[in-house]
Scaffold this motif. Sequence first.
Motif, mmCIF file in Angstrom:
data_model
loop_
_atom_site.group_PDB
_atom_site.id
_atom_site.type_symbol
_atom_site.label_atom_id
_atom_site.label_comp_id
_atom_site.label_asym_id
_atom_site.label_seq_id
_atom_site.Cartn_x
_atom_site.Cartn_y
_atom_site.Cartn_z
ATOM 1 N N ILE A 16 37.780 35.194 33.527
ATOM 2 C CA ILE A 16 38.528 36.426 34.080
ATOM 3 C C ILE A 16 40.042 36.353 34.407
ATOM 4 O O ILE A 16 40.167 35.038 35.210
ATOM 5 N N LEU A 17 40.793 36.946 33.942
ATOM 6 C CA LEU A 17 42.179 36.896 34.031
ATOM 7 C C LEU A 17 42.680 37.965 35.271
ATOM 8 O O LEU A 17 42.245 38.976 35.177
ATOM 9 N N ILE A 18 43.335 37.558 36.292
ATOM 10 C CA ILE A 18 43.913 38.236 37.242
ATOM 11 C C ILE A 18 45.387 38.157 37.415
ATOM 12 O O ILE A 18 46.007 37.123 37.057
ATOM 13 N N ARG A 19 45.900 39.438 37.421
ATOM 14 C CA ARG A 19 47.256 39.511 37.475
ATOM 15 C C ARG A 19 47.737 40.193 38.827
ATOM 16 O O ARG A 19 46.656 40.928 39.311
ATOM 17 N N VAL A 20 48.640 39.876 39.638
ATOM 18 C CA VAL A 20 49.167 40.203 40.608
ATOM 19 C C VAL A 20 50.396 41.096 40.855
ATOM 20 O O VAL A 20 51.468 40.668 39.865
ATOM 21 N N GLU A 21 50.409 42.324 41.345
ATOM 22 C CA GLU A 21 51.702 43.249 41.119
ATOM 23 C C GLU A 21 52.700 42.335 41.646
ATOM 24 O O GLU A 21 52.650 41.938 42.833
ATOM 25 N N ASN A 22 53.884 42.638 41.217
ATOM 26 C CA ASN A 22 54.836 41.975 41.281
ATOM 27 C C ASN A 22 55.116 40.578 41.444
ATOM 28 O O ASN A 22 55.699 39.848 42.341
ATOM 29 N N HIS A 23 54.248 39.924 40.608
ATOM 30 C CA HIS A 23 54.218 38.543 40.575
ATOM 31 C C HIS A 23 54.458 38.053 39.251
ATOM 32 O O HIS A 23 53.868 38.644 38.438
ATOM 33 N N SER A 24 55.252 36.757 39.115
ATOM 34 C CA SER A 24 55.399 36.116 37.702
ATOM 35 C C SER A 24 54.318 35.718 37.003
ATOM 36 O O SER A 24 54.304 35.861 35.905
ATOM 37 N N PHE A 25 53.528 35.260 37.596
ATOM 38 C CA PHE A 25 52.345 34.121 37.029
ATOM 39 C C PHE A 25 51.050 35.227 37.007
ATOM 40 O O PHE A 25 50.833 36.142 37.825
ATOM 41 N N GLU A 33 34.024 30.073 27.351
ATOM 42 C CA GLU A 33 34.529 30.548 25.941
ATOM 43 C C GLU A 33 35.189 31.999 26.055
ATOM 44 O O GLU A 33 34.493 32.924 26.777
ATOM 45 N N ALA A 34 36.330 32.341 25.767
ATOM 46 C CA ALA A 34 36.982 33.525 25.665
ATOM 47 C C ALA A 34 37.829 33.593 24.566
ATOM 48 O O ALA A 34 39.152 33.587 24.622
ATOM 49 N N LYS A 35 37.598 34.262 23.385
ATOM 50 C CA LYS A 35 38.257 34.488 22.360
ATOM 51 C C LYS A 35 39.567 35.391 22.756
ATOM 52 O O LYS A 35 40.479 35.476 22.113
ATOM 53 N N LYS A 36 39.666 36.188 23.723
ATOM 54 C CA LYS A 36 40.745 37.320 24.088
ATOM 55 C C LYS A 36 41.680 36.739 24.855
ATOM 56 O O LYS A 36 42.786 37.213 25.209
ATOM 57 N N LEU A 37 41.461 35.442 25.241
ATOM 58 C CA LEU A 37 42.679 34.754 26.188
ATOM 59 C C LEU A 37 43.561 34.054 25.298
ATOM 60 O O LEU A 37 43.330 33.246 24.478
ATOM 61 N N GLY A 38 44.733 34.636 25.436
ATOM 62 C CA GLY A 38 45.770 34.217 24.564
ATOM 63 C C GLY A 38 46.593 33.188 24.986
ATOM 64 O O GLY A 38 46.355 32.822 26.265
ATOM 65 N N VAL A 39 47.251 32.458 24.056
ATOM 66 C CA VAL A 39 48.194 31.372 24.394
ATOM 67 C C VAL A 39 49.109 31.656 25.637
ATOM 68 O O VAL A 39 49.307 30.973 26.538
ATOM 69 N N LYS A 40 49.917 32.696 25.400
ATOM 70 C CA LYS A 40 50.993 32.909 26.239
ATOM 71 C C LYS A 40 50.205 33.180 27.981
ATOM 72 O O LYS A 40 50.668 32.781 28.796
ATOM 73 N N GLU A 41 49.012 33.825 27.944
ATOM 74 C CA GLU A 41 48.298 34.081 28.999
ATOM 75 C C GLU A 41 47.926 32.752 29.719
ATOM 76 O O GLU A 41 48.062 32.535 31.141
ATOM 77 N N CYS A 42 47.684 31.565 28.941
ATOM 78 C CA CYS A 42 47.259 30.226 29.357
ATOM 79 C C CYS A 42 48.527 29.808 29.993
ATOM 80 O O CYS A 42 48.334 29.019 31.198
ATOM 81 N N GLN A 43 49.802 29.706 29.224
ATOM 82 C CA GLN A 43 50.949 29.141 29.834
ATOM 83 C C GLN A 43 51.438 29.871 31.002
ATOM 84 O O GLN A 43 52.067 29.171 31.528
ATOM 85 N N ASN A 44 51.214 31.072 31.141
ATOM 86 C CA ASN A 44 51.750 31.905 32.253
ATOM 87 C C ASN A 44 50.795 31.695 33.492
ATOM 88 O O ASN A 44 51.082 32.399 34.515
ATOM 89 N N THR A 45 49.638 30.884 33.316
ATOM 90 C CA THR A 45 48.754 30.712 34.380
ATOM 91 C C THR A 45 49.246 29.947 35.612
ATOM 92 O O THR A 45 49.815 28.901 35.489
ATOM 93 N N ASN A 46 49.145 30.255 36.710
ATOM 94 C CA ASN A 46 49.467 29.347 37.834
ATOM 95 C C ASN A 46 48.624 28.761 38.612
ATOM 96 O O ASN A 46 48.899 27.615 39.189
ATOM 97 N N ALA A 47 47.500 29.110 38.567
ATOM 98 C CA ALA A 47 46.171 28.416 39.154
ATOM 99 C C ALA A 47 44.790 28.569 38.552
ATOM 100 O O ALA A 47 44.676 29.942 38.023
ATOM 101 N N ILE A 48 43.880 27.849 38.560
ATOM 102 C CA ILE A 48 42.653 27.943 37.859
ATOM 103 C C ILE A 48 41.522 28.078 38.813
ATOM 104 O O ILE A 48 41.614 26.910 39.658
ATOM 105 N N PHE A 49 40.720 28.905 39.166
ATOM 106 C CA PHE A 49 39.640 28.762 40.105
ATOM 107 C C PHE A 49 38.313 28.651 39.212
ATOM 108 O O PHE A 49 37.923 29.567 38.622
ATOM 109 N N ILE A 50 37.581 27.338 39.521
ATOM 110 C CA ILE A 50 36.302 27.366 38.947
ATOM 111 C C ILE A 50 34.972 27.309 39.941
ATOM 112 O O ILE A 50 35.331 26.773 41.050
#
Length: 318
Positions: A16-25, A33-50
Amino acid sequence: MFKAEIKSERDEDICILIRVENHSFNYLCECGEAKKLGVKECQNTNAIFISHTHIDHFVNFDTILRHQIGIKRKIVICGPKGIIEQVQNRIKSYCWNLIEEDAISYEIREIHEQGNIRSVTLNPPLWNQVNEKSITDSKIFEEKDFYVEFEILNHKTDSISYLFKARDKVKIELSEGLKGGKWVSELKKSYEKNNENAIIKIDDKEYLSKELFHMIKIEVGKKFGIIMDHAANIENHQKIKNKFFESDEVYIECFYKDEDKEFAEKNYHSYASMSGQIMKESKVKNAIPVHFSRKYENNEIEELIEQFEEVKKAPTIE
Protein backbone atom coordinates in the motif's frame (compact mmCIF):
# COMPACT_ATOMS: atom_id res chain seq x y z
CA MET A 1 -4.83 14.40 4.38
CA PHE A 2 -3.85 10.77 3.66
CA LYS A 3 -4.49 9.17 0.29
CA ALA A 4 -3.83 5.45 0.04
CA GLU A 5 -3.46 3.36 -3.09
CA ILE A 6 -3.16 -0.43 -3.18
CA LYS A 7 -0.23 -1.17 -5.49
CA SER A 8 -0.81 -4.94 -5.54
CA GLU A 9 -3.42 -6.83 -7.53
CA ARG A 10 -5.82 -9.13 -5.67
CA ASP A 11 -3.73 -12.18 -6.58
CA GLU A 12 -0.47 -10.51 -5.49
CA ASP A 13 1.06 -9.96 -2.06
CA ILE A 14 0.00 -6.78 -0.26
CA CYS A 15 1.61 -3.36 -0.78
CA ILE A 16 0.00 0.00 0.00
CA LEU A 17 1.33 3.41 -1.02
CA ILE A 18 0.37 6.42 1.09
CA ARG A 19 0.57 10.00 -0.10
CA VAL A 20 0.27 12.89 2.33
CA GLU A 21 -1.34 16.18 1.35
CA ASN A 22 1.18 19.00 0.82
CA HIS A 23 4.08 16.63 1.51
CA SER A 24 7.01 15.98 -0.82
CA PHE A 25 7.41 12.26 -0.19
CA ASN A 26 5.24 9.15 -0.09
CA TYR A 27 5.21 6.19 2.30
CA LEU A 28 5.00 2.43 1.80
CA CYS A 29 3.21 -0.08 3.99
CA GLU A 30 4.33 -3.67 3.34
CA CYS A 31 6.76 -4.90 0.70
CA GLY A 32 4.69 -7.60 -0.94
CA GLU A 33 4.81 -8.28 -4.67
CA ALA A 34 3.27 -5.30 -6.45
CA LYS A 35 3.58 -4.87 -10.19
CA LYS A 36 1.83 -1.47 -10.05
CA LEU A 37 4.52 0.01 -7.79
CA GLY A 38 6.67 2.22 -10.02
CA VAL A 39 10.36 3.11 -9.91
CA LYS A 40 9.67 6.78 -9.14
CA GLU A 41 7.31 5.82 -6.32
CA CYS A 42 10.06 3.72 -4.74
CA GLN A 43 12.60 6.50 -5.14
CA ASN A 44 10.23 9.06 -3.66
CA THR A 45 9.49 6.93 -0.59
CA ASN A 46 10.53 8.47 2.72
CA ALA A 47 9.69 5.58 5.06
CA ILE A 48 8.63 1.94 4.84
CA PHE A 49 6.34 0.35 7.44
CA ILE A 50 6.47 -3.44 7.73
CA SER A 51 3.98 -5.35 9.87
CA HIS A 52 6.04 -8.56 9.95
CA THR A 53 8.47 -10.36 7.71
CA HIS A 54 6.51 -13.34 6.44
CA ILE A 55 7.50 -13.68 2.78
CA ASP A 56 4.24 -12.22 1.41
CA HIS A 57 4.90 -8.95 3.28
CA PHE A 58 8.64 -8.65 2.66
CA VAL A 59 9.45 -10.41 -0.62
CA ASN A 60 9.60 -7.22 -2.71
CA PHE A 61 12.05 -5.37 -0.45
CA ASP A 62 14.95 -6.19 -2.79
CA THR A 63 13.18 -4.56 -5.75
CA ILE A 64 12.49 -1.43 -3.71
CA LEU A 65 16.14 -1.41 -2.58
CA ARG A 66 17.24 -1.73 -6.22
CA HIS A 67 15.27 1.36 -7.22
CA GLN A 68 16.33 3.43 -4.20
CA ILE A 69 20.08 2.97 -4.52
CA GLY A 70 21.59 6.27 -5.63
CA ILE A 71 18.94 8.67 -4.28
CA LYS A 72 21.52 9.98 -1.77
CA ARG A 73 19.26 10.39 1.26
CA LYS A 74 18.05 8.47 4.29
CA ILE A 75 15.10 6.09 4.23
CA VAL A 76 13.45 4.95 7.47
CA ILE A 77 12.29 1.34 7.79
CA CYS A 78 9.97 0.43 10.69
CA GLY A 79 9.05 -3.08 11.76
CA PRO A 80 8.96 -5.75 14.48
CA LYS A 81 11.83 -7.09 16.55
CA GLY A 82 14.37 -8.85 14.36
CA ILE A 83 13.90 -6.59 11.35
CA ILE A 84 17.29 -4.89 11.79
CA GLU A 85 19.20 -8.12 11.17
CA GLN A 86 16.76 -9.22 8.48
CA VAL A 87 17.16 -6.02 6.45
CA GLN A 88 20.91 -6.04 7.00
CA ASN A 89 21.21 -9.67 5.89
CA ARG A 90 19.12 -9.03 2.78
CA ILE A 91 21.32 -6.09 1.78
CA LYS A 92 24.63 -7.78 2.61
CA SER A 93 23.75 -10.79 0.45
CA TYR A 94 24.72 -8.67 -2.58
CA CYS A 95 28.13 -7.44 -3.76
CA TRP A 96 28.59 -3.68 -3.27
CA ASN A 97 32.13 -3.05 -4.55
CA LEU A 98 31.02 -0.31 -6.97
CA ILE A 99 28.64 1.64 -4.71
CA GLU A 100 29.35 5.19 -3.53
CA GLU A 101 29.35 5.75 0.23
CA ASP A 102 26.63 8.41 0.05
CA ALA A 103 24.38 6.47 -2.37
CA ILE A 104 21.75 5.91 0.34
CA SER A 105 21.32 5.39 4.07
CA TYR A 106 18.77 3.24 5.92
CA GLU A 107 17.66 3.89 9.47
CA ILE A 108 15.96 0.77 10.82
CA ARG A 109 13.55 1.18 13.74
CA GLU A 110 12.71 -2.07 15.49
CA ILE A 111 9.62 -2.21 17.72
CA HIS A 112 9.69 -4.20 20.97
CA GLU A 113 7.16 -4.56 23.78
CA GLN A 114 6.17 -1.61 26.00
CA GLY A 115 6.94 0.85 23.23
CA ASN A 116 10.68 0.19 23.30
CA ILE A 117 12.29 1.04 19.96
CA ARG A 118 15.81 0.06 18.90
CA SER A 119 17.26 2.12 16.06
CA VAL A 120 20.40 1.61 13.96
CA THR A 121 21.69 3.03 10.69
CA LEU A 122 23.07 1.00 7.77
CA ASN A 123 25.38 2.71 5.28
CA PRO A 124 27.19 1.36 2.19
CA PRO A 125 29.48 -0.27 1.32
CA LEU A 126 29.85 -2.40 4.49
CA TRP A 127 26.30 -1.94 5.82
CA ASN A 128 27.40 -2.31 9.45
CA GLN A 129 25.08 -1.29 12.27
CA VAL A 130 26.03 2.20 13.48
CA ASN A 131 24.45 5.01 15.51
CA GLU A 132 22.55 2.57 17.70
CA LYS A 133 20.06 4.11 20.11
CA SER A 134 17.08 3.04 22.21
CA ILE A 135 13.98 5.10 22.86
CA THR A 136 10.60 4.53 24.48
CA ASP A 137 7.76 6.19 22.62
CA SER A 138 4.28 5.51 21.25
CA LYS A 139 5.39 7.18 18.00
CA ILE A 140 7.59 5.31 15.55
CA PHE A 141 7.83 8.12 12.98
CA GLU A 142 7.21 11.88 12.95
CA GLU A 143 6.99 14.65 10.39
CA LYS A 144 5.90 18.27 10.77
CA ASP A 145 2.25 17.66 9.83
CA PHE A 146 1.72 14.09 11.03
CA TYR A 147 3.10 11.23 13.08
CA VAL A 148 2.74 7.45 13.13
CA GLU A 149 1.82 5.39 16.19
CA PHE A 150 1.84 1.60 16.44
CA GLU A 151 0.30 -1.38 18.17
CA ILE A 152 1.74 -4.89 18.42
CA LEU A 153 -0.76 -7.60 17.45
CA ASN A 154 -0.40 -11.37 17.73
CA HIS A 155 0.02 -13.36 14.50
CA LYS A 156 1.98 -16.11 16.24
CA THR A 157 4.70 -13.55 15.78
CA ASP A 158 4.62 -9.81 16.38
CA SER A 159 2.59 -8.05 13.70
CA ILE A 160 2.76 -4.27 13.84
CA SER A 161 -0.30 -2.19 13.00
CA TYR A 162 0.23 1.49 12.20
CA LEU A 163 -1.88 4.60 12.80
CA PHE A 164 -1.08 7.73 10.78
CA LYS A 165 -2.35 10.79 12.65
CA ALA A 166 -2.42 14.30 11.21
CA ARG A 167 -1.60 16.94 13.79
CA ASP A 168 -4.47 19.11 14.99
CA LYS A 169 -4.42 22.58 13.44
CA VAL A 170 -5.15 25.80 15.27
CA LYS A 171 -7.20 28.15 13.08
CA ILE A 172 -8.60 31.64 13.59
CA GLU A 173 -12.13 32.67 12.65
CA LEU A 174 -11.92 36.45 12.59
CA SER A 175 -14.59 38.40 14.41
CA GLU A 176 -16.50 40.94 12.36
CA GLY A 177 -14.49 44.06 11.65
CA LEU A 178 -11.06 42.48 12.31
CA LYS A 179 -8.41 41.97 9.67
CA GLY A 180 -5.58 39.48 9.67
CA GLY A 181 -2.02 40.40 10.46
CA LYS A 182 0.96 39.53 12.62
CA TRP A 183 -1.31 39.33 15.66
CA VAL A 184 -2.97 36.16 14.29
CA SER A 185 0.21 34.08 14.59
CA GLU A 186 0.91 35.65 17.99
CA LEU A 187 -2.55 34.61 19.19
CA LYS A 188 -2.06 31.07 17.91
CA LYS A 189 1.26 30.79 19.75
CA SER A 190 -0.31 32.10 22.95
CA TYR A 191 -3.09 29.54 22.69
CA GLU A 192 -0.69 26.65 22.00
CA LYS A 193 1.43 27.67 25.02
CA ASN A 194 -1.69 28.20 27.17
CA ASN A 195 -0.61 31.79 27.83
CA GLU A 196 -3.81 33.66 28.64
CA ASN A 197 -2.17 36.96 29.56
CA ALA A 198 -0.02 37.66 26.52
CA ILE A 199 -0.50 41.15 25.09
CA ILE A 200 -1.92 41.04 21.58
CA LYS A 201 -1.92 44.31 19.68
CA ILE A 202 -4.48 44.78 16.90
CA ASP A 203 -4.11 48.10 15.13
CA ASP A 204 -3.72 50.52 18.03
CA LYS A 205 -5.62 48.52 20.64
CA GLU A 206 -4.16 46.00 23.09
CA TYR A 207 -5.92 42.84 24.27
CA LEU A 208 -5.11 40.02 26.63
CA SER A 209 -4.83 36.84 24.59
CA LYS A 210 -7.62 35.16 26.60
CA GLU A 211 -10.00 37.89 25.39
CA LEU A 212 -9.45 36.67 21.84
CA PHE A 213 -9.41 32.92 22.43
CA HIS A 214 -13.07 32.70 21.38
CA MET A 215 -11.85 33.05 17.78
CA ILE A 216 -9.71 29.92 18.06
CA LYS A 217 -11.02 26.85 16.26
CA ILE A 218 -9.32 23.44 16.35
CA GLU A 219 -9.27 21.34 13.19
CA VAL A 220 -8.87 17.78 14.42
CA GLY A 221 -6.31 15.79 12.44
CA LYS A 222 -7.42 12.86 10.29
CA LYS A 223 -6.57 9.31 11.38
CA PHE A 224 -5.59 6.61 8.90
CA GLY A 225 -4.76 3.01 9.85
CA ILE A 226 -3.13 -0.10 8.45
CA ILE A 227 -3.94 -3.36 10.25
CA MET A 228 -2.34 -6.43 8.75
CA ASP A 229 -2.20 -10.10 9.80
CA HIS A 230 -3.60 -10.84 13.26
CA ALA A 231 -5.50 -13.52 15.10
CA ALA A 232 -9.19 -12.67 15.52
CA ASN A 233 -9.12 -12.91 19.30
CA ILE A 234 -10.20 -10.78 22.27
CA GLU A 235 -6.72 -9.46 23.08
CA ASN A 236 -6.00 -8.29 19.54
CA HIS A 237 -9.48 -6.80 19.16
CA GLN A 238 -9.15 -4.80 22.36
CA LYS A 239 -5.83 -3.38 21.16
CA ILE A 240 -7.42 -2.46 17.82
CA LYS A 241 -10.34 -0.70 19.50
CA ASN A 242 -8.00 1.22 21.79
CA LYS A 243 -5.71 2.39 19.01
CA PHE A 244 -8.02 2.85 16.00
CA PHE A 245 -11.27 4.02 17.63
CA GLU A 246 -13.12 6.51 15.42
CA SER A 247 -10.41 6.53 12.77
CA ASP A 248 -11.36 8.10 9.46
CA GLU A 249 -10.07 5.25 7.31
CA VAL A 250 -8.53 1.85 8.01
CA TYR A 251 -7.24 -0.88 5.69
CA ILE A 252 -7.62 -4.22 7.48
CA GLU A 253 -6.59 -7.76 6.56
CA CYS A 254 -9.44 -10.03 5.56
CA PHE A 255 -7.54 -13.18 4.68
CA TYR A 256 -10.28 -15.80 4.84
CA LYS A 257 -13.98 -16.21 4.10
CA ASP A 258 -16.21 -17.06 7.04
CA GLU A 259 -16.49 -20.64 5.76
CA ASP A 260 -12.73 -20.98 6.31
CA LYS A 261 -12.77 -19.81 9.91
CA GLU A 262 -10.86 -22.93 10.98
CA PHE A 263 -7.98 -21.99 8.69
CA ALA A 264 -8.01 -18.48 10.13
CA GLU A 265 -7.79 -19.78 13.69
CA LYS A 266 -5.06 -22.26 12.80
CA ASN A 267 -2.94 -19.63 11.01
CA TYR A 268 -3.57 -16.72 13.40
CA HIS A 269 -5.39 -14.71 10.74
CA SER A 270 -8.63 -12.77 10.74
CA TYR A 271 -11.63 -13.60 8.56
CA ALA A 272 -14.35 -11.58 6.85
CA SER A 273 -17.05 -11.16 9.48
CA MET A 274 -14.60 -10.69 12.37
CA SER A 275 -12.64 -8.00 10.53
CA GLY A 276 -15.94 -6.29 9.74
CA GLN A 277 -17.11 -6.62 13.33
CA ILE A 278 -14.00 -5.09 14.90
CA MET A 279 -14.15 -2.19 12.45
CA LYS A 280 -17.77 -1.64 13.39
CA GLU A 281 -17.02 -1.79 17.11
CA SER A 282 -14.11 0.62 16.59
CA LYS A 283 -16.50 3.03 14.81
CA VAL A 284 -14.16 3.40 11.85
CA LYS A 285 -15.76 5.70 9.30
CA ASN A 286 -14.38 3.97 6.21
CA ALA A 287 -13.04 0.42 6.66
CA ILE A 288 -11.52 -1.30 3.64
CA PRO A 289 -10.84 -5.07 3.52
CA VAL A 290 -7.52 -6.07 1.93
CA HIS A 291 -4.98 -8.93 1.78
CA PHE A 292 -6.98 -11.96 0.69
CA SER A 293 -5.74 -15.54 0.56
CA ARG A 294 -4.38 -16.48 -2.84
CA LYS A 295 -6.43 -19.69 -2.67
CA TYR A 296 -9.51 -17.70 -3.69
CA GLU A 297 -10.70 -16.90 -7.21
CA ASN A 298 -12.02 -13.41 -7.89
CA ASN A 299 -15.67 -14.39 -7.40
CA GLU A 300 -14.80 -15.86 -3.98
CA ILE A 301 -13.06 -12.62 -3.01
CA GLU A 302 -16.24 -10.76 -3.91
CA GLU A 303 -18.14 -13.07 -1.57
CA LEU A 304 -15.58 -12.42 1.16
CA ILE A 305 -15.97 -8.65 0.77
CA GLU A 306 -19.75 -9.02 0.93
CA GLN A 307 -19.43 -10.91 4.23
CA PHE A 308 -17.26 -8.09 5.57
CA GLU A 309 -19.69 -5.39 4.44
CA GLU A 310 -22.78 -7.19 5.75
CA VAL A 311 -21.41 -7.17 9.29
CA LYS A 312 -20.46 -3.50 9.06
CA LYS A 313 -23.96 -2.55 7.88
CA ALA A 314 -25.88 -4.69 10.38
CA PRO A 315 -27.72 -2.68 13.06
CA THR A 316 -25.96 -2.39 16.39
CA ILE A 317 -27.67 -4.18 19.27
CA GLU A 318 -27.31 -2.24 22.51
